[in-house]
Design a protein around this motif. Structure first.
Motif, PDB file in Angstrom:
ATOM      1  N   VAL A   2       0.841  -1.182   0.000  1.00  0.00           N
ATOM      2  CA  VAL A   2       0.000   0.000   0.000  1.00  0.00           C
ATOM      3  C   VAL A   2       0.880   1.236   0.000  1.00  0.00           C
ATOM      4  O   VAL A   2       1.730   1.404   0.863  1.00  0.00           O
ATOM      5  N   GLN A   3       0.705   2.090  -0.986  1.00  0.00           N
ATOM      6  CA  GLN A   3       1.495   3.306  -1.049  1.00  0.00           C
ATOM      7  C   GLN A   3       0.978   4.292  -0.016  1.00  0.00           C
ATOM      8  O   GLN A   3      -0.205   4.311   0.312  1.00  0.00           O
ATOM      9  N   ALA A   4       1.853   5.139   0.498  1.00  0.00           N
ATOM     10  CA  ALA A   4       1.464   6.082   1.536  1.00  0.00           C
ATOM     11  C   ALA A   4       0.409   7.044   1.027  1.00  0.00           C
ATOM     12  O   ALA A   4       0.492   7.557  -0.076  1.00  0.00           O
ATOM     13  N   SER A   5      -0.590   7.300   1.830  1.00  0.00           N
ATOM     14  CA  SER A   5      -1.589   8.308   1.520  1.00  0.00           C
ATOM     15  C   SER A   5      -1.897   9.046   2.813  1.00  0.00           C
ATOM     16  O   SER A   5      -2.371   8.457   3.769  1.00  0.00           O
ATOM     17  N   THR A   6      -1.623  10.324   2.863  1.00  0.00           N
ATOM     18  CA  THR A   6      -1.706  11.072   4.101  1.00  0.00           C
ATOM     19  C   THR A   6      -2.609  12.268   3.921  1.00  0.00           C
ATOM     20  O   THR A   6      -2.479  13.002   2.960  1.00  0.00           O
ATOM     21  N   GLU A   7      -3.526  12.481   4.859  1.00  0.00           N
ATOM     22  CA  GLU A   7      -4.382  13.645   4.855  1.00  0.00           C
ATOM     23  C   GLU A   7      -4.200  14.381   6.182  1.00  0.00           C
ATOM     24  O   GLU A   7      -4.219  13.780   7.249  1.00  0.00           O
ATOM     25  N   ILE A   8      -4.001  15.701   6.115  1.00  0.00           N
ATOM     26  CA  ILE A   8      -3.919  16.513   7.309  1.00  0.00           C
ATOM     27  C   ILE A   8      -4.970  17.606   7.162  1.00  0.00           C
ATOM     28  O   ILE A   8      -4.894  18.410   6.250  1.00  0.00           O
ATOM     29  N   TYR A   9      -5.948  17.607   8.048  1.00  0.00           N
ATOM     30  CA  TYR A   9      -7.027  18.577   7.960  1.00  0.00           C
ATOM     31  C   TYR A   9      -7.059  19.455   9.209  1.00  0.00           C
ATOM     32  O   TYR A   9      -7.058  18.945  10.334  1.00  0.00           O
ATOM     33  N   SER A  10      -7.141  20.749   9.025  1.00  0.00           N
ATOM     34  CA  SER A  10      -7.381  21.683  10.107  1.00  0.00           C
ATOM     35  C   SER A  10      -6.542  21.364  11.323  1.00  0.00           C
ATOM     36  O   SER A  10      -7.033  21.247  12.442  1.00  0.00           O
ATOM     37  N   PHE A  11      -5.235  21.222  11.104  1.00  0.00           N
ATOM     38  CA  PHE A  11      -4.376  20.743  12.176  1.00  0.00           C
ATOM     39  C   PHE A  11      -3.283  21.760  12.446  1.00  0.00           C
ATOM     40  O   PHE A  11      -2.610  22.213  11.532  1.00  0.00           O
ATOM     41  N   VAL A  12      -3.123  22.137  13.692  1.00  0.00           N
ATOM     42  CA  VAL A  12      -2.025  22.996  14.102  1.00  0.00           C
ATOM     43  C   VAL A  12      -0.952  22.116  14.702  1.00  0.00           C
ATOM     44  O   VAL A  12      -1.166  21.449  15.714  1.00  0.00           O
ATOM     45  N   ILE A  13       0.222  22.059  14.038  1.00  0.00           N
ATOM     46  CA  ILE A  13       1.289  21.177  14.492  1.00  0.00           C
ATOM     47  C   ILE A  13       2.322  22.012  15.248  1.00  0.00           C
ATOM     48  O   ILE A  13       3.017  22.827  14.681  1.00  0.00           O
ATOM     49  N   LEU A  14       2.366  21.784  16.557  1.00  0.00           N
ATOM     50  CA  LEU A  14       3.327  22.447  17.405  1.00  0.00           C
ATOM     51  C   LEU A  14       4.119  21.443  18.234  1.00  0.00           C
ATOM     52  O   LEU A  14       5.071  21.800  18.892  1.00  0.00           O
ATOM     53  N   GLY A  15       3.751  20.194  18.170  1.00  0.00           N
ATOM     54  CA  GLY A  15       3.956  19.156  19.176  1.00  0.00           C
ATOM     55  C   GLY A  15       5.350  18.661  19.433  1.00  0.00           C
ATOM     56  O   GLY A  15       6.312  19.371  19.279  1.00  0.00           O
ATOM     57  N   VAL A  16       5.421  17.419  19.852  1.00  0.00           N
ATOM     58  CA  VAL A  16       6.646  16.804  20.298  1.00  0.00           C
ATOM     59  C   VAL A  16       7.635  16.659  19.149  1.00  0.00           C
ATOM     60  O   VAL A  16       7.311  16.890  17.999  1.00  0.00           O
ATOM     61  N   LEU A  17       8.842  16.275  19.501  1.00  0.00           N
ATOM     62  CA  LEU A  17       9.902  16.124  18.511  1.00  0.00           C
ATOM     63  C   LEU A  17       9.455  15.257  17.344  1.00  0.00           C
ATOM     64  O   LEU A  17       9.045  14.114  17.534  1.00  0.00           O
ATOM     65  N   ARG A  18       9.473  15.841  16.126  1.00  0.00           N
ATOM     66  CA  ARG A  18       9.023  15.123  14.927  1.00  0.00           C
ATOM     67  C   ARG A  18       7.641  14.508  15.171  1.00  0.00           C
ATOM     68  O   ARG A  18       7.503  13.299  15.341  1.00  0.00           O
ATOM     69  N   PHE A  19       6.643  15.369  15.158  1.00  0.00           N
ATOM     70  CA  PHE A  19       5.301  14.932  15.523  1.00  0.00           C
ATOM     71  C   PHE A  19       4.889  13.661  14.788  1.00  0.00           C
ATOM     72  O   PHE A  19       4.328  12.758  15.335  1.00  0.00           O
ATOM     73  N   PHE A  20       5.204  13.595  13.490  1.00  0.00           N
ATOM     74  CA  PHE A  20       5.047  12.319  12.804  1.00  0.00           C
ATOM     75  C   PHE A  20       6.033  12.231  11.662  1.00  0.00           C
ATOM     76  O   PHE A  20       6.500  13.222  11.137  1.00  0.00           O
ATOM     77  N   PHE A  21       6.365  11.017  11.313  1.00  0.00           N
ATOM     78  CA  PHE A  21       7.339  10.726  10.250  1.00  0.00           C
ATOM     79  C   PHE A  21       6.656   9.750   9.315  1.00  0.00           C
ATOM     80  O   PHE A  21       6.281   8.647   9.714  1.00  0.00           O
ATOM     81  N   LEU A  22       6.425  10.149   8.088  1.00  0.00           N
ATOM     82  CA  LEU A  22       5.615   9.357   7.174  1.00  0.00           C
ATOM     83  C   LEU A  22       6.451   8.885   5.998  1.00  0.00           C
ATOM     84  O   LEU A  22       7.135   9.670   5.359  1.00  0.00           O
ATOM     85  N   TRP A  44      11.419  19.164  13.128  1.00  0.00           N
ATOM     86  CA  TRP A  44      10.389  19.428  12.122  1.00  0.00           C
ATOM     87  C   TRP A  44       8.997  19.151  12.683  1.00  0.00           C
ATOM     88  O   TRP A  44       8.809  18.241  13.489  1.00  0.00           O
ATOM     89  N   GLY A  45       8.032  19.915  12.173  1.00  0.00           N
ATOM     90  CA  GLY A  45       6.646  19.598  12.480  1.00  0.00           C
ATOM     91  C   GLY A  45       6.210  18.322  11.803  1.00  0.00           C
ATOM     92  O   GLY A  45       5.611  17.445  12.423  1.00  0.00           O
ATOM     93  N   ALA A  46       6.531  18.163  10.514  1.00  0.00           N
ATOM     94  CA  ALA A  46       6.183  16.956   9.759  1.00  0.00           C
ATOM     95  C   ALA A  46       7.195  16.751   8.652  1.00  0.00           C
ATOM     96  O   ALA A  46       7.622  17.702   8.000  1.00  0.00           O
ATOM     97  N   ARG A  47       7.573  15.472   8.443  1.00  0.00           N
ATOM     98  CA  ARG A  47       8.463  15.108   7.332  1.00  0.00           C
ATOM     99  C   ARG A  47       7.809  13.941   6.596  1.00  0.00           C
ATOM    100  O   ARG A  47       7.468  12.924   7.199  1.00  0.00           O
ATOM    101  N   THR A  48       7.632  14.087   5.280  1.00  0.00           N
ATOM    102  CA  THR A  48       6.924  13.084   4.495  1.00  0.00           C
ATOM    103  C   THR A  48       7.805  12.614   3.354  1.00  0.00           C
ATOM    104  O   THR A  48       8.493  13.417   2.710  1.00  0.00           O
ATOM    105  N   TYR A  49       7.771  11.300   3.066  1.00  0.00           N
ATOM    106  CA  TYR A  49       8.670  10.689   2.096  1.00  0.00           C
ATOM    107  C   TYR A  49       7.904   9.747   1.162  1.00  0.00           C
ATOM    108  O   TYR A  49       7.206   8.847   1.622  1.00  0.00           O
ATOM    109  N   TYR A  50       8.039   9.949  -0.168  1.00  0.00           N
ATOM    110  CA  TYR A  50       7.682   8.974  -1.198  1.00  0.00           C
ATOM    111  C   TYR A  50       6.191   8.630  -1.241  1.00  0.00           C
ATOM    112  O   TYR A  50       5.820   7.670  -1.919  1.00  0.00           O
ATOM    113  N   GLY A  51       5.327   9.357  -0.585  1.00  0.00           N
ATOM    114  CA  GLY A  51       3.920   8.975  -0.482  1.00  0.00           C
ATOM    115  C   GLY A  51       2.981   9.907  -1.221  1.00  0.00           C
ATOM    116  O   GLY A  51       3.379  10.704  -2.081  1.00  0.00           O
ATOM    117  N   GLU A  52       1.708   9.817  -0.891  1.00  0.00           N
ATOM    118  CA  GLU A  52       0.666  10.682  -1.422  1.00  0.00           C
ATOM    119  C   GLU A  52       0.166  11.520  -0.245  1.00  0.00           C
ATOM    120  O   GLU A  52      -0.472  11.014   0.665  1.00  0.00           O
TER     121      GLU A  52
END
Length: 326
Positions: A2-22, A44-52
């Motif tokens: 399954v290829q990566a598919s990521t949706e971020i809606y109405s989200f304020v990213i301030l959080g912990v170290l590297r809130f998510f790594f996709l 970083w707030g978010a780092r995304t690789y090779y996905g949708e």
């Protein structure tokens, strides 16, 4: 797979170290609630690789290294999203039309990535720089109504990219205003054609080790200098003006060499083309006109180029070997 598919809606990213790594194969749908906030990302707030990846109605702010990174994703779309008040970068984007994925029974680089699209976004007021662009072209990156402004470092910082700044793209695709330095490029190819680069707090444009062409363009009212050509592989300016800048109209470094990759290694290369200024004007700057370093009669040529009405030095040459004759 399954290829990566990521949706971020109405989200304020301030959080912990590297809130998510996709990365590929990771399917996530992130939606915020009115109370869903976290604070203190050191990197970083978010780092995304090779996905949708889809980002909508979101805010990336207060992150130490940067708001969001899109790294050779299969597809990337950001809409109505702010990348503001981060530490080093608002956003970082890499794409050359390829992504790494699984197809026909094997992992490999695939050639059918879609262009990244930023629509109605804001890249502003970061503590250092606005947007980092790597290995990209005009075809692989689409910017719609997305200002890059009021970043004290670089507005746009492009590496190994092939970008054109023209009357059709400056002010529409590229809305770069009020930054410390407007545009900085390393390697790649860059064209300025029929545009004005103005009103940056320090530099208008800085270029390094690439293939750079200026045509019918103006670099003016920048706090320190209009333009820098730094050991480019080739540099040609025609019918262009460098005026009313704070300290220098233009700076040109060149000794017939540039730094680049050849025969499997990075090294200084000896086949840079001579820098050329044809029918240009370096006039009415607040201090000096043209700064020249490392030049000689074989590495730089000026034809019908005026240097005048600069109250400081007209021409300031360092480590150069020049002949002034009839």
């Amino acid at each position: 797979m399954v290829q990566a598919s990521t949706e971020i809606y109405s989200f304020v990213i301030l959080g912990v170290l590297r809130f998510f790594f996709l990365c590929f194969g990771d399917h996530r749908d992130l939606r915020s609630s009115p109370t869903h906030r976290s604070s203190g990302n050191k990197w970083w707030g978010a780092r995304t690789y090779y996905g949708e990846v889809r980002v909508r109605n979101s805010k990336f702010t207060g992150n130490g290294s940067g708001g969001l990174q899109s790294y050779f994703n299969k597809s990337f779309k950001a809409k109505n999203t702010d990348f503001v008040e981060n530490g080093s970068w608002g956003v970082s984007y890499y794409s050359n039309g390829r992504y790494y994925g699984y197809k026909d029974g094997k992992w490999a680089w695939q050639d059918d990535a879609l262009p990244g699209v930023f629509t109605d976004c804001l890249i502003a007021n970061n503590k250092s720089h606005g947007m980092h662009v790597g290995s990209s072209t005009d075809a692989s990156l689409i910017m719609k109504n997305t200002p890059i402004k009021d970043n004290p470092g670089y507005g746009l910082y492009a590496v190994h990219s092939d970008l054109k700044f023209t009357k059709d793209t400056v002010g529409s695709k590229w809305q770069i205003t009020g930054n410390g330095n407007g545009i900085c490029t390393y390697y790649g190819k860059t064209l300025f054609d029929g545009v004005e680069i103005a009103d940056n707090k320090s530099w208008g444009v800085l270029t390094h080790y690439g293939e750079v062409t200026l045509r019918d363009s103006t670099f003016t009212r920048n706090g320190y200098a209009g333009f820098r050509s730094y050991y480019n592989k080739s540099f040609q300016a025609q019918d262009s003006t460098f005026s009313e800048n704070g300290s220098w109209g233009m700076l040109c470094y060149g000794n017939g060499r540039y730094y680049g990759y050849k025969d499997g290694k990075w090294a200084w290369q000896d086949d840079a083309e001579p820098a050329k200024l044809v029918n240009c004007s370096i006039v009415d700057n607040k201090n000096h006109g043209l700064y020249l370093s490392g030049g000689n009669d074989q590495t730089i040529s000026l034809a019908n180029t005026t240097i005048e009405n600069n109250p400081g030095h007209g021409l300031y040459a360092v480590h150069s070997d020049l002949k002034f004759t009839k």
